[in-house]
Every structure is written in structure tokens, then in C-alpha cells.
Write an enzyme that holds these catalytic residues in place. Structure first.
Site: not given
Ligand SMILES: O=C(O)[C@H](O)CO
Length: 327
Positions: A243, A272, A291
Site C-alpha cells: 500500500r 491513487e 495498482h
Molecule cells: O489487496 C489486494 O489484494 C489488492 O491490492 C487489491 O486491493
């Protein structure tokens, strides 16, 4: 109503924040689908029918107001592994169960991490741009990358995804270090040739590539800041697939601008996407992807399958295969 399928709330169908159209026939085999828009238009009459929510890319927001208007809600299933966007304690206080999709996401997220590491090491974006430029002029020094075989990869977070990265890195003949709250079993370490670093600092000092794979928690927020970046080798590359908030972005900008580290490859940022004038977007020694971790044809579908499995278990009073409890 007797015989009616359970009602499942989704943010939308299609569009930017909606579940994929291709998943609808599968979901409709099990549920009556209702979108947030339909729910909001007719809240009073339909609120009590909804028994489950399927969150697609963190939407809809599950807040107190929504929870209060769904008195028969049993389960919230998330389309991914990270649950940092949810107030788990609040949801649990309404007697609602929660599930994520760890099985579906791990290989694709690990692949995305490897793709970023390789792309940064071999300067794929820069060399692509050179290859398509009108003059195609370049000096050899402009395209020199970093050799992967024999380089040291430091994995921060050795859960399911971290371990799959180690498996892949072993095949690339890398030396592997890892830092994790708990050490893996000796057999698991040996299977991928990974060495445990109890202290994150020692991993940061030794690694040529540092890959961040932890979940975002109050303990991991800004885990990689100025101090940690300064511990890294000036030739090292930071890869973040967890993250954005796990890395102090201001410190990262400064480190990349001043050569504290060689480069960064980020699949996650905050926010993001980044605002178009963000300093990270002006740097040459960075690769940013939107992402991308779980975005493959099959992974998306597997996530929905895993969510359905969890929702059906919750509605039938069975243990949830991927239940998440508030910590
Ligand atoms: O957490 C997750 O699996 C991915 O980052 C998608 O949110």
C-alpha cells in the site's frame, strides 16, 4: 421471500467502480444483485433484503450509515487481500462477518512485484522509449541495467505473497533475505533459500532490491521513511506492491532526487492515482503502475469465485474459508 436468492449489494455493474460485466452471470446464479444506486433510490423497501456486500476495488464504502440501513446484513466480502479500507471493528460490532480473497490474489501480485523489479533493473520503460524514438540515439551507458542473478532481494513481509515472490526470485538465482513478524519454518526457508533478518535494518543495508509486501496497519504506516531509505545502498531499488502509505512518499521523492537510492518501482501510491503534478511523476528513476497487482483476466474471476464461496458460507452459517477478524 421464500425461494428468492439472497440479495447482494455491489457498488455498480461495469464502469470505473463497478464489478465486471463478465462476472454478472456467475453472481446471478447465486444472488439477486442490487447496485448502490438502486439501493439509495429505494432504501426503505430494500434495506432489509440485503444480506451481503461484495466490495469491488474498495467500493461501496461500508460506514455506520450503510450498516444501520442493512439490518439483515451477514457478510462483507472484499475483492482482494488488503482490508485497510474497512473499519473491521465497526463492521464486526454489527454482527457482520468479513472475508478477503487471499488465495486468488497471491500469484498475480507476486508476478507484478517481479515484473516491476525486472522492469526497473533492465530499464524497460527507458529502453522502450529509446526504441520508439525517431532518432533512436543512445549511449551504451544509458541502457545499462542491474544484473538480477546473484543480486540480493530483501522481502519485507513474508506472508503468502512474499513467499511466492521468494519462489520466483529463487528461479532467477537471487540471494533472498526476508523480514517478517514471525520467522518461517526452517523447511520453508530452505525451500526458497531465504535467510531471515530479525531486524529490518540489516535487510535494508544488504539488499540490492527491497520489495515491500506488508499489509497496511498502524504499525506499518510509513515503515519506509527517510531513515530506512538512507540505510539502503545507493545502488538499491525499492519496489512497493503493498500500500502506498507504507512508504513515506515525501522522503522517497527526496531520496530519488538526490541519489540516496538508485530507483523505485511502485504499484501503489497515495493517493491513487497521484495528482498529475506530483513530484514522483517528474522523476526519471521511477516506474509507476496503477495498482496492477491483481489485474489479470483469470485473477479477477478467481477473486469473485472466492468472494462467492465466503458469502455462501456466511449465509449458510458455515465457517468462512477466508474470514478476517478485527485485530
Ligand atoms: O489487496 C489486494 O489484494 C489488492 O491490492 C487489491 O486491493
Amino acid at each position: 421471500m421464500e425461494g428468492e436468492p439472497p440479495w447482494l449489494l455491489v457498488n455498480d455493474i461495469g464502469g470505473i467502480n463497478g464489478i465486471l460485466h463478465s462476472h454478472v452471470p456467475f453472481l446471478k446464479k447465486h444472488f439477486h444483485l442490487i447496485t448502490m444506486k438502486e439501493f439509495l433510490e429505494n432504501k426503505k423497501n430494500v434495506g432489509q433484503k440485503i444480506q451481503a456486500i461484495y466490495l469491488w476495488w474498495h467500493k461501496p464504502a461500508v460506514d455506520k450509515e450503510l450498516l444501520q440501513s442493512l439490518p439483515n446484513l451477514k457478510v462483507v466480502a472484499n475483492s482482494g487481500v488488503g482490508m485497510d479500507h474497512l473499519d473491521l471493528k465497526l463492521i464486526a460490532s454489527f454482527g457482520v462477518k468479513m472475508a478477503n480473497a487471499p488465495r486468488a490474489v497471491s500469484t498475480s501480485t507476486a508476478d507484478a512485484g517481479m515484473a516491476l523489479m525486472l522492469a526497473s533493473a533492465r530499464r524497460l520503460v527507458e529502453v522502450h522509449n529509446i526504441s520508439i524514438s525517431p532518432s533512436m540515439e543512445y549511449c551504451e551507458a544509458d541502457i545499462l541495467g542491474v544484473k538480477i542473478a546473484g543480486a540480493t532481494l530483501g522481502i519485507i513481509g513474508m506472508g503468502r505473497i512474499g513467499y511466492k515472490i521468494a519462489l520466483r526470485a529463487k528461479a532467477f538465482e537471487m540471494n533472498i533475505l526476508y523480514h517478517n513478524r514471525t520467522q518461517r519454518k526452517v523447511q520453508e526457508e530452505q525451500a526458497v533459500g531465504a535467510t531471515y533478518c530479525k531486524k529490518i535494518d540489516s535487510l535494508l543495508q544488504q539488499a540490492d532490491f527491497v520489495m515491500v509486501v506488508v499489509s497496511l496497519t498502524p504499525q506499518t504506516r510509513k515503515l519506509i521513511g527517510k531513515r530506512e531509505l538512507e540505510l539502503m545502498k545507493p545502488t538499491a531499488t525499492l519496489i512497493n506492491i503493498s500500500r502506498g502509505a507504507v512508504v513515506d512518499q515525501e522522503a522517497l521523492v527526496a531520496a530519488l532526487q538526490t541519489g540516496v537510492i538508485r530507483a523505485a518501482a511502485l504499484d501503489v501510491t497515495y493517493p491513487e492515482p497521484l495528482p498529475r503534478d506530483h513530484p514522483l511523476l517528474k522523476l526519471k528513476n521511477i516506474i509507476i503502475t496503477p495498482h496492477l497487482g491483481i489485474k489479470t483476466d483469470k485473477t479477477n474471476y478467481m477473486i469473485t469465485e472466492e468472494a462467492v464461496e465466503n458469502i455462501l458460507a456466511a449465509l449458510n452459517g458455515l465457517p468462512l474459508p477466508s474470514e478476517v477478524l478485527p485485530s
